[in-house]
Design a protein around this motif. Sequence first.
Motif, mmCIF file in Angstrom:
data_model
loop_
_atom_site.group_PDB
_atom_site.id
_atom_site.type_symbol
_atom_site.label_atom_id
_atom_site.label_comp_id
_atom_site.label_asym_id
_atom_site.label_seq_id
_atom_site.Cartn_x
_atom_site.Cartn_y
_atom_site.Cartn_z
ATOM 1 N N THR A 62 44.322 31.231 -32.902
ATOM 2 C CA THR A 62 43.424 30.141 -32.499
ATOM 3 C C THR A 62 43.989 29.402 -31.294
ATOM 4 N N GLN A 63 45.281 29.090 -31.358
ATOM 5 C CA GLN A 63 45.924 28.402 -30.236
ATOM 6 C C GLN A 63 45.927 29.274 -28.986
ATOM 7 N N GLN A 66 42.580 29.142 -27.350
ATOM 8 C CA GLN A 66 42.400 27.884 -26.613
ATOM 9 C C GLN A 66 43.140 27.914 -25.278
ATOM 10 N N LYS A 69 41.330 30.090 -22.803
ATOM 11 C CA LYS A 69 40.171 29.381 -22.250
ATOM 12 C C LYS A 69 40.612 28.386 -21.187
#
Length: 150
Positions: A62-63, A66, A69
């Motif tokens: 998940t990190q 991010q 992105k």
Amino acid sequence: MSAIKEKIFNHCRQLVNEKIAVLEQSMKDYQEAANEDSKSSMGDKYETNRAMMHLEKEKAATQLNQMQKMRQLLDTLKIEKKAEQAAIGSLVTTEKGKYFLSIGLGPINYEGEQYFVISAASPIGQAMVGRKVGEVFEFRGGKDRIIKID
């Protein structure tokens, strides 16, 4: 484009790339640990360790997503143009601090100075966007004046 804005931009790219590398390595480490555990453990302990490694790997994924992105957003920034108003890609100097409107990276230190690397969508970013040099904006009940926009 100001030299300092380009340096801050490049420093942000470097920080994001370093975080991506750390997260990618963490994911590999969690996978290796889960694989190693499956070779040497049995029963409940095996299942608990495997589940914990899976959760840590998901958190890292998940990190990583991010950070990727953030890197994509940095790649699309047009920092070479000087704007009359604070906008994404601007380096905004106020009476209270220096802000690079780009990604939500937080405070960074560069060459002995503190810069706040913030998203234009953040509350303080929204308060700044569209403002010109000399204008005052409000944030969390306080006021600040824009001194310079690079």
